[in-house]
Design an enzyme around this catalytic site. Structure first.
Site, PDB file in Angstrom:
ATOM      1  N   SER A  94       1.020  -1.119   0.048  1.00  0.00           N
ATOM      2  CA  SER A  94      -0.142  -0.016   0.190  1.00  0.00           C
ATOM      3  C   SER A  94       0.771   1.362  -0.004  1.00  0.00           C
ATOM      4  CB  SER A  94      -0.837  -0.090   1.022  1.00  0.00           C
ATOM      5  OG  SER A  94      -1.669   1.125   1.078  1.00  0.00           O
ATOM      6  N   ASP A 129       0.584   3.821   1.789  1.00  0.00           N
ATOM      7  CA  ASP A 129       0.992   4.263   3.216  1.00  0.00           C
ATOM      8  C   ASP A 129       1.647   3.518   4.011  1.00  0.00           C
ATOM      9  OD1 ASP A 129      -1.032   2.350   3.339  1.00  0.00           O
ATOM     10  OD2 ASP A 129      -2.192   3.718   4.933  1.00  0.00           O
ATOM     11  N   TYR A 130       2.408   2.360   3.495  1.00  0.00           N
ATOM     12  CA  TYR A 130       2.926   1.365   4.295  1.00  0.00           C
ATOM     13  C   TYR A 130       4.533   1.867   4.213  1.00  0.00           C
ATOM     14  CZ  TYR A 130      -0.588  -2.230   4.049  1.00  0.00           C
ATOM     15  OH  TYR A 130      -1.576  -2.987   4.327  1.00  0.00           O
ATOM     16  N   SER A 131       5.141   2.172   5.429  1.00  0.00           N
ATOM     17  CA  SER A 131       6.483   2.649   5.309  1.00  0.00           C
ATOM     18  C   SER A 131       6.474   3.978   4.724  1.00  0.00           C
ATOM     19  CB  SER A 131       7.310   1.584   4.982  1.00  0.00           C
ATOM     20  OG  SER A 131       7.564   0.569   6.064  1.00  0.00           O
ATOM     21  N   GLY A 132       5.490   4.916   4.604  1.00  0.00           N
ATOM     22  CA  GLY A 132       5.502   6.148   4.048  1.00  0.00           C
ATOM     23  C   GLY A 132       5.807   5.883   2.388  1.00  0.00           C
TER      24      GLY A 132
END
Length: 520
Positions: A209, A211-214
């Site tokens: 995604s 938004d995973y780990s920016g």
């Protein structure tokens, strides 16, 4: 008397606005929505990141909740102070002073903040006005594995473990590895190496995604899959690096986030795009979302549509998703001991729509790290948990976050494994072991019975951090910040006993927690 009525009115209005406005912001913050879902979301995000740099929720929603409650306090202060001054002026025209009415206004402000904040928390966390479907139950039953670590030992028998079973992912037709790669915590070169190794060992479904780990997760995957894209089923989300898109996002906005993912993943298409962490029917069925997906599918950029949900309205969202016939895959929180109705929902999705079913949040908690006896098990608790999930033939596969090298061996060792009586015994023993120690409902039933107004649920949580997550320092720091410590329990008559629905011996646990968490 007039000032009293004004003060009372302020409390009532503050509670109402706290519930409807601040509570709405706080509830939606826990979903992790993009700043565009909130008024002045960009500004609120920048402000919140300065004040709460480590906060994992949607900062915009949290800031709006806080500012709403504070505004209620300021308004109450001004109104009550004006009312007091008006009354004083009528009875004592010669009296003037800066402090006239300020004490009453200050007390009204504190009351308004408390009323608004309590109402907001009640709606967001305990589901007031939402049939009890708040984030507290979800937080305890689904998100209790946030501090999860690997098994205490890295056994030689696990080394080199590979995927040994593949299952049909519903109407997508893809044969997915039964254990799939979740990438929420990977980034950089270490993440790339882990992804490559997972593929080498037979993992062929990768969940990511923006938004995973920016967005670091997508970037690491993009680098790792070059030359191997056709071996993989790649899933991402309708999401930005800052959070999930709200309903009403323009079609172009939905398309742009997928195209951004394609750039980071270095591919011309993803196999699956999820509506991420969906808690609202409105977001699930947003016409703009579905038009955007249809266009993306026509352009060859996305093949299938799905949704993920692990939120208070999970069952309602799933029911609507199945009914719509629009979705090819659903990704649900599913683990031993979770809501019994989920098995029926999963069966319905497969039977009525031939949907692929991906299980997530499969590791129920991290309590086993602090429980005597679990470190002696030959197999890991994780392996028993995975085999329980996969024992349901309606589950296509499970996704779990890999972020340490040991995960490759430990987690993949469960692939293709049969659920045994020993596995069930481990899971049942786990549930028995946490009974009376783990604040599972987080219902707050005990709080009204405490004459000292001790935040019992917080003390239990900090103790859990210390004992079970290995966050000893963090637990002690949080405990030290409490206005009142559990030392007050020592001489108390303990009217809280018997108030806990899961049988926690509160006074005993509080006294032990004080000894454990105190610096002295």
């Amino acid at each position: 008397m007039r000032a009293r009525f004004v003060a009372l009115g302020c409390l009532v209005v503050s509670a109402a606005l706290g519930f409807w406005i601040a509570g709405g912001f706080l509830y939606r913050a826990a979903i992790g929505l993009d700043p565009s879902a909130f008024p002045a979301g960009g500004l609120m995000t920048r402000l919140g990141q300065v004040i709460f740099p480590s906060l994992q929720l949607s900062v915009a929603g949290v800031m709006l909740c806080i500012l709403t409650v504070l505004a209620l306090g300021v308004a109450s202060f001004l109104l009550v102070r004006a009312a007091v001054r008006s009354r004083v002026a009528a009875t004592d025209p010669g009296r003037r002073g800066f402090l006239t009415g300020s004490l009453g206004g200050g007390l009204a402000a504190l009351g308004a903040v408390a009323a608004g904040g309590a109402a907001a928390a009640g709606r967001a966390f305990f589901g007031l006005g939402n049939e009890g479907r708040g984030w507290a139950k979800v937080g305890s039953e689904i998100f209790s594995n946030e501090g999860l670590r690997t098994h205490a030992e890295h056994l030689d028998a696990w080394r080199g473990a590979r995927v040994r079973n593949y299952r049909r992912l519903g109407r997508t037709g893809w044969n997915a590895s039964d254990i799939c790669l979740g990438t929420g915590r990977i980034r950089g070169e270490n993440g790339e190496r882990l992804v490559r190794e997972a593929i080498d060992r037979g993992v062929n479904y990768i969940d990511t995604s923006p938004d995973y780990s920016g967005s670091g997760s997508e970037q690491a995957i993009g680098a790792a899959i070059q030359g191997r894209r056709d071996q993989l089923f790649l899933a991402t989300k309708f999401c930005t690096p800052e959070g999930h898109l709200p309903p009403g996002t323009p079609v172009a906005g939905y398309k742009e986030v997928i195209e951004g993912s394609l750039r980071r993943l270095r591919t011309d298409h993803v196999d699956l795009a999820h509506v991420h962490s969906c808690d609202e029917i409105e977001r699930l069925m947003d016409p703009n979302l579905h038009e955007a997906f249809d266009r993306l599918k026509e352009e060859g950029k996305v093949r299938f549509l799905g949704f993920s949900t692990h939120t208070p309205n999970l069952v309602q969202v799933v029911d609507r998703g199945i009914e719509s016939g629009r979705f090819d895959v659903m990704m649900l929180a599913y683990h031993h001991g979770i809501w019994p109705k989920l098995a029926d929902v999963i069966e319905r999705g497969r039977r009525e729509q031939d949907m692929g079913v991906v299980a997530m949040k499969t590791l129920k908690g991290a309590k086993h790290h602090g429980l005597a006896g679990f470190r002696e098990d030959a197999d890991a608790f994780s392996q028993a948990a995975f085999k329980w999930v996969l024992a349901n033939a309606e589950v296509s596969c499970l996704v779990v976050s890999f972020f340490e090298p040991q995960h490759l061996d430990e987690y993949l060792y469960a692939s293709g494994g049969e659920l045994t009586a020993r596995d069930v015994a481990v899971l049942d023993r786990y549930d028995r072991a946490i009974q009376g120690t783990y604040c599972a409902p987080h219902c707050g039933a005990c709080l009204q019975h405490c004459p000292e107004q001790l935040p019992i649920h917080d003390v239990l949580r900090y103790r859990m951090y210390f004992e079970d997550y290995g966050w000893e320092k963090h637990g002690m720091e949080l405990y030290a910040k409490l206005e009142k410590s559990a030392a007050v329990c020592a001489g108390c008559s303990a009217p809280c006993l018997g108030s806990c629905p899961v049988g926690i011996p509160i006074q005993e646990r509080m006294s032990e927690a004080h000894e454990l968490l105190s610096l002295s």
